[in-house]
Scaffold this active site. Sequence first.
Site, PDB file in Angstrom:
ATOM      1  N   LYS A   1      26.294  58.483  29.190  1.00 29.98           N
ATOM      2  CA  LYS A   1      25.707  58.241  30.510  1.00 29.98           C
ATOM      3  C   LYS A   1      24.253  57.841  30.295  1.00 29.98           C
ATOM      4  O   LYS A   1      23.442  58.637  29.819  1.00 29.98           O
ATOM      5  CB  LYS A   1      25.808  59.474  31.394  1.00 29.98           C
ATOM      6  CG  LYS A   1      25.248  59.268  32.796  1.00 29.98           C
ATOM      7  CD  LYS A   1      25.399  60.530  33.637  1.00 29.98           C
ATOM      8  CE  LYS A   1      24.853  60.350  35.035  1.00 29.98           C
ATOM      9  NZ  LYS A   1      24.963  61.585  35.848  1.00 29.98           N
TER      10      LYS A   1
ATOM     11  N   ARG B   1      21.613  57.450  44.792  1.00 33.23           N
ATOM     12  CA  ARG B   1      20.656  58.488  45.198  1.00 33.23           C
ATOM     13  C   ARG B   1      20.528  58.570  46.712  1.00 33.23           C
ATOM     14  O   ARG B   1      20.265  59.634  47.255  1.00 33.23           O
ATOM     15  CB  ARG B   1      19.317  58.245  44.508  1.00 33.23           C
ATOM     16  CG  ARG B   1      19.444  58.439  43.002  1.00 33.23           C
ATOM     17  CD  ARG B   1      18.183  58.196  42.230  1.00 33.23           C
ATOM     18  NE  ARG B   1      18.460  58.333  40.797  1.00 33.23           N
ATOM     19  CZ  ARG B   1      17.597  58.056  39.837  1.00 33.23           C
ATOM     20  NH1 ARG B   1      16.380  57.628  40.152  1.00 33.23           N
ATOM     21  NH2 ARG B   1      17.932  58.209  38.572  1.00 33.23           N
TER      22      ARG B   1
ATOM     23  N   LYS C   1      29.223  55.333  31.371  1.00 32.91           N
ATOM     24  CA  LYS C   1      28.614  55.104  32.686  1.00 32.91           C
ATOM     25  C   LYS C   1      27.189  54.607  32.493  1.00 32.91           C
ATOM     26  O   LYS C   1      26.416  55.255  31.787  1.00 32.91           O
ATOM     27  CB  LYS C   1      28.620  56.410  33.479  1.00 32.91           C
ATOM     28  CG  LYS C   1      28.003  56.316  34.858  1.00 32.91           C
ATOM     29  CD  LYS C   1      28.017  57.669  35.563  1.00 32.91           C
ATOM     30  CE  LYS C   1      27.411  57.565  36.958  1.00 32.91           C
ATOM     31  NZ  LYS C   1      27.354  58.871  37.649  1.00 32.91           N
TER      32      LYS C   1
ATOM     33  N   TYR D   1      34.111  52.278  43.794  1.00 32.09           N
ATOM     34  CA  TYR D   1      34.078  52.477  45.241  1.00 32.09           C
ATOM     35  C   TYR D   1      35.046  51.541  45.961  1.00 32.09           C
ATOM     36  O   TYR D   1      35.276  51.695  47.164  1.00 32.09           O
ATOM     37  CB  TYR D   1      32.648  52.301  45.750  1.00 32.09           C
ATOM     38  CG  TYR D   1      31.704  53.294  45.122  1.00 32.09           C
ATOM     39  CD1 TYR D   1      31.626  54.603  45.594  1.00 32.09           C
ATOM     40  CD2 TYR D   1      30.926  52.955  44.015  1.00 32.09           C
ATOM     41  CE1 TYR D   1      30.787  55.533  44.992  1.00 32.09           C
ATOM     42  CE2 TYR D   1      30.086  53.876  43.412  1.00 32.09           C
ATOM     43  CZ  TYR D   1      30.018  55.169  43.905  1.00 32.09           C
ATOM     44  OH  TYR D   1      29.199  56.089  43.289  1.00 32.09           O
TER      45      TYR D   1
END
Length: 331
Positions: free
Chosen positions: A201, A211, A253, A318
Amino acid sequence: MTGYGDFPGVRPRRLRTSPAMRRLVAETRLNPAELILPMFVREGLSEPVAVSSMPGVFQHTRDTLRKAALEAAEAGVGGIMLFGVPAEKDALGTQGTEPDGVLQVAIRDVVGEVGDAVVVMSDLCLDEFTDHGHCGVLDAQGRVDNDATLERYAEMAQVQADAGVHVVGPSGMMDGQVGIVRDALDAVGHQDVSILAYTAKYASAFFGPFREAVDSSLTGDRKTYQQDPANFRESLRELALDLAEGADMVMVKPALPYLDVLRKVADTVDVPVAAYQVSGEYAMVEAAAANGWIDRDRTIMETLTCVRRAGANMILTYWATEVAQRLGREG
């Protein structure tokens, strides 16, 4: 006659002549079962709240979370990754370990709605719950205390497992996080709960829209614990440690900016490999499409196919439900 292998005896274009031919010889295919939908639930909402930097993504209420989870399940999505946004935050992220905290409630809600039809996963990190926005407990100098944070992760793992989660995703990049989580789960009889390790990551600029989605309180950055984007070999060191500590699955990621890392990880391991198509990747495509600069649907499918081609067995995106529905119609 022209011999085999000499122009024009070999014409690769023969295998591109029609949609049916291209479909027949495609080397990489997407399947809804390989897609994982990240979802956000915010405590105290009466209506879902749109995430402005991520068109089509919402902070859900408990009711809309259940509905969206069921929609994903009916589309054939393989997994759901849950993130909780509490009403109150503090320095220790205590809401992350409250049995009735927003994330634990969300786990129970989603498992109750979809049962075993979808693999229910939960983010195991403190950043959504701390008032300073870091992924761990801070010491007197304001630095993230690795070992004190591990104690909090162990508690989080246990309450998430008690809530019924199938997979926990320790994402804070603390040294030893996979081992401490495995021990904590086993100690309370949750040997069957799997660990999806956020192995590589990176401290990425592509996390920006996320965020907003979790109402992050972060000031500064996470460069002292997330990986430097300049480094490649370091990811393999992290990989070896996570596997030794008992990771059942591993993740890279972000996805597209790190396809080289993803390919190497996939070639190295014998466990399933995930990649997270993060908020910034999503937002860039949506913004460019909204301006008419790219073909949205083609770009979505191309990006996911590229991640799959690079070696991901699973993709957090998503667009998971939308793409699963599209694949179902095409199939």
